[in-house]
Design a protein around this motif. Structure first.
Motif, PDB file in Angstrom:
ATOM      1  N   HIS A 157      36.495  52.083  56.742  1.00 24.14           N
ATOM      2  CA  HIS A 157      35.361  52.039  55.812  1.00 24.14           C
ATOM      3  C   HIS A 157      35.254  50.611  55.275  1.00 24.14           C
ATOM      4  O   HIS A 157      36.252  49.899  55.230  1.00 24.14           O
ATOM      5  N   PRO A 158      34.053  50.192  54.895  1.00 24.45           N
ATOM      6  CA  PRO A 158      33.919  48.851  54.310  1.00 24.45           C
ATOM      7  C   PRO A 158      34.529  48.801  52.916  1.00 24.45           C
ATOM      8  O   PRO A 158      34.619  49.823  52.230  1.00 24.45           O
ATOM      9  N   LEU A 159      34.970  47.632  52.506  1.00 19.24           N
ATOM     10  CA  LEU A 159      35.524  47.450  51.168  1.00 19.24           C
ATOM     11  C   LEU A 159      34.457  47.808  50.143  1.00 19.24           C
ATOM     12  O   LEU A 159      33.314  47.400  50.268  1.00 19.24           O
ATOM     13  N   GLU A 160      34.845  48.590  49.152  1.00 19.94           N
ATOM     14  CA  GLU A 160      33.949  48.922  48.050  1.00 19.94           C
ATOM     15  C   GLU A 160      34.413  48.172  46.813  1.00 19.94           C
ATOM     16  O   GLU A 160      35.608  48.157  46.504  1.00 19.94           O
ATOM     17  N   SER A 161      33.473  47.587  46.109  1.00 15.34           N
ATOM     18  CA  SER A 161      33.798  46.839  44.893  1.00 15.34           C
ATOM     19  C   SER A 161      34.314  47.779  43.808  1.00 15.34           C
ATOM     20  O   SER A 161      34.105  48.989  43.855  1.00 15.34           O
ATOM     21  N   VAL A 162      35.012  47.206  42.833  1.00 11.99           N
ATOM     22  CA  VAL A 162      35.513  47.965  41.692  1.00 11.99           C
ATOM     23  C   VAL A 162      34.855  47.439  40.429  1.00 11.99           C
ATOM     24  O   VAL A 162      34.412  46.295  40.368  1.00 11.99           O
ATOM     25  N   SER A 163      34.839  48.254  39.428  1.00  8.17           N
ATOM     26  CA  SER A 163      34.235  47.880  38.152  1.00  8.17           C
ATOM     27  C   SER A 163      35.041  46.767  37.487  1.00  8.17           C
ATOM     28  O   SER A 163      36.279  46.768  37.540  1.00  8.17           O
ATOM     29  N   VAL A 164      34.330  45.864  36.830  1.00  3.21           N
ATOM     30  CA  VAL A 164      35.006  44.811  36.067  1.00  3.21           C
ATOM     31  C   VAL A 164      35.775  45.422  34.893  1.00  3.21           C
ATOM     32  O   VAL A 164      36.632  44.767  34.312  1.00  3.21           O
ATOM     33  N   LYS A 165      35.509  46.681  34.589  1.00  2.62           N
ATOM     34  CA  LYS A 165      36.208  47.375  33.506  1.00  2.62           C
ATOM     35  C   LYS A 165      37.420  48.171  33.996  1.00  2.62           C
ATOM     36  O   LYS A 165      38.133  48.772  33.186  1.00  2.62           O
ATOM     37  N   ALA A 166      37.668  48.161  35.297  1.00  2.00           N
ATOM     38  CA  ALA A 166      38.822  48.880  35.841  1.00  2.00           C
ATOM     39  C   ALA A 166      40.112  48.338  35.236  1.00  2.00           C
ATOM     40  O   ALA A 166      40.204  47.160  34.885  1.00  2.00           O
ATOM     41  N   ALA A 167      41.103  49.194  35.121  1.00  2.00           N
ATOM     42  CA  ALA A 167      42.359  48.815  34.455  1.00  2.00           C
ATOM     43  C   ALA A 167      43.111  47.695  35.179  1.00  2.00           C
ATOM     44  O   ALA A 167      43.657  46.802  34.549  1.00  2.00           O
ATOM     45  N   SER A 168      43.160  47.729  36.492  1.00  2.00           N
ATOM     46  CA  SER A 168      43.953  46.732  37.229  1.00  2.00           C
ATOM     47  C   SER A 168      43.367  46.460  38.611  1.00  2.00           C
ATOM     48  O   SER A 168      43.946  46.827  39.622  1.00  2.00           O
ATOM     49  N   PRO A 169      42.221  45.779  38.655  1.00  2.00           N
ATOM     50  CA  PRO A 169      41.581  45.522  39.937  1.00  2.00           C
ATOM     51  C   PRO A 169      42.203  44.380  40.739  1.00  2.00           C
ATOM     52  O   PRO A 169      41.867  44.176  41.901  1.00  2.00           O
ATOM     53  N   VAL A 170      43.134  43.639  40.119  1.00  2.00           N
ATOM     54  CA  VAL A 170      43.730  42.459  40.759  1.00  2.00           C
ATOM     55  C   VAL A 170      45.245  42.557  40.654  1.00  2.00           C
ATOM     56  O   VAL A 170      45.791  43.059  39.673  1.00  2.00           O
ATOM     57  N   LEU A 221      46.600  42.724  37.065  1.00  2.00           N
ATOM     58  CA  LEU A 221      45.757  41.966  36.144  1.00  2.00           C
ATOM     59  C   LEU A 221      44.435  42.683  35.916  1.00  2.00           C
ATOM     60  O   LEU A 221      43.914  43.349  36.814  1.00  2.00           O
ATOM     61  N   THR A 222      43.898  42.493  34.730  1.00  2.00           N
ATOM     62  CA  THR A 222      42.543  42.945  34.456  1.00  2.00           C
ATOM     63  C   THR A 222      41.571  41.909  35.027  1.00  2.00           C
ATOM     64  O   THR A 222      41.969  40.775  35.345  1.00  2.00           O
ATOM     65  N   TYR A 223      40.329  42.276  35.089  1.00  2.00           N
ATOM     66  CA  TYR A 223      39.303  41.335  35.536  1.00  2.00           C
ATOM     67  C   TYR A 223      39.239  40.134  34.589  1.00  2.00           C
ATOM     68  O   TYR A 223      39.155  38.987  35.037  1.00  2.00           O
ATOM     69  N   THR A 224      39.316  40.381  33.295  1.00  2.00           N
ATOM     70  CA  THR A 224      39.266  39.300  32.300  1.00  2.00           C
ATOM     71  C   THR A 224      40.428  38.327  32.489  1.00  2.00           C
ATOM     72  O   THR A 224      40.245  37.108  32.431  1.00  2.00           O
ATOM     73  N   GLU A 225      41.618  38.853  32.733  1.00  2.00           N
ATOM     74  CA  GLU A 225      42.776  37.984  32.981  1.00  2.00           C
ATOM     75  C   GLU A 225      42.571  37.161  34.254  1.00  2.00           C
ATOM     76  O   GLU A 225      42.828  35.957  34.276  1.00  2.00           O
ATOM     77  N   TYR A 226      42.093  37.810  35.294  1.00  3.93           N
ATOM     78  CA  TYR A 226      41.845  37.126  36.575  1.00  3.93           C
ATOM     79  C   TYR A 226      40.832  35.999  36.420  1.00  3.93           C
ATOM     80  O   TYR A 226      40.997  34.914  36.977  1.00  3.93           O
ATOM     81  N   LYS A 227      39.780  36.238  35.660  1.00  3.97           N
ATOM     82  CA  LYS A 227      38.697  35.260  35.507  1.00  3.97           C
ATOM     83  C   LYS A 227      39.144  33.977  34.801  1.00  3.97           C
ATOM     84  O   LYS A 227      38.458  32.965  34.862  1.00  3.97           O
ATOM     85  N   LYS A 228      40.286  33.985  34.163  1.00  6.48           N
ATOM     86  CA  LYS A 228      40.782  32.775  33.497  1.00  6.48           C
ATOM     87  C   LYS A 228      41.252  31.724  34.495  1.00  6.48           C
ATOM     88  O   LYS A 228      41.467  30.576  34.123  1.00  6.48           O
ATOM     89  N   GLY A 229      41.421  32.112  35.765  1.00  4.56           N
ATOM     90  CA  GLY A 229      41.729  31.150  36.813  1.00  4.56           C
ATOM     91  C   GLY A 229      43.197  30.933  37.122  1.00  4.56           C
ATOM     92  O   GLY A 229      43.535  30.215  38.054  1.00  4.56           O
ATOM     93  N   ALA A 230      44.060  31.564  36.351  1.00  6.89           N
ATOM     94  CA  ALA A 230      45.500  31.478  36.599  1.00  6.89           C
ATOM     95  C   ALA A 230      46.143  32.756  36.083  1.00  6.89           C
ATOM     96  O   ALA A 230      45.647  33.385  35.150  1.00  6.89           O
ATOM     97  N   CYS A 231      47.250  33.116  36.672  1.00  7.04           N
ATOM     98  CA  CYS A 231      47.944  34.328  36.244  1.00  7.04           C
ATOM     99  C   CYS A 231      48.513  34.137  34.841  1.00  7.04           C
ATOM    100  O   CYS A 231      49.180  33.132  34.575  1.00  7.04           O
ATOM    101  N   PRO A 232      48.263  35.081  33.934  1.00  6.75           N
ATOM    102  CA  PRO A 232      48.788  34.961  32.576  1.00  6.75           C
ATOM    103  C   PRO A 232      50.303  35.187  32.494  1.00  6.75           C
ATOM    104  O   PRO A 232      50.909  34.920  31.466  1.00  6.75           O
TER     105      PRO A 232
END
Length: 102
Positions: free
Chosen positions: A49-62, A71-82
């Protein structure tokens, strides 16, 4: 829990044959199968199946392949692992709509 990153020709940090710079260390979750993949190309070659996107509100998409933290989406968007402070590839933003949805 042992976390598995799926991909093709992976190294120990989750870099694959498609994306393998020093900064390519994130694994991204597929909304359908709920597994983490090095990239969408690996996913689409390894699953029926093709990759399906996940919500930016998902608990741990990364998942950080360097320190193995979720990581949360917000943590990921900071550009480096917290947790380990390893930088992520800034060019991944070009594919953001493949992986994430509002």
């Amino acid at each position: 829990m042992i976390m598995i990153i799926y991909g093709i020709n992976l190294d120990s940090k989750g870099r694959c044959k498609h994306y393998h710079t020093k900064q390519d260390i994130v694994a991204l979750k597929c909304g359908k199968c709920q597994d983490y993949f090095a990239c969408y190309q690996c996913h689409n070659q390894l699953r029926n199946h093709p990759l399906e996107s996940v919500s930016v509100k998902a608990a741990s998409p990364v998942f950080c392949g360097n320190c193995r933290h979720f990581l949360t989406y917000t943590e990921y968007k900071k550009g480096a692992c917290p947790y380990c402070y390893h930088n992520f590839n800034p060019n991944c933003r070009l594919h953001e709509t493949i992986y994430f949805k509002e």
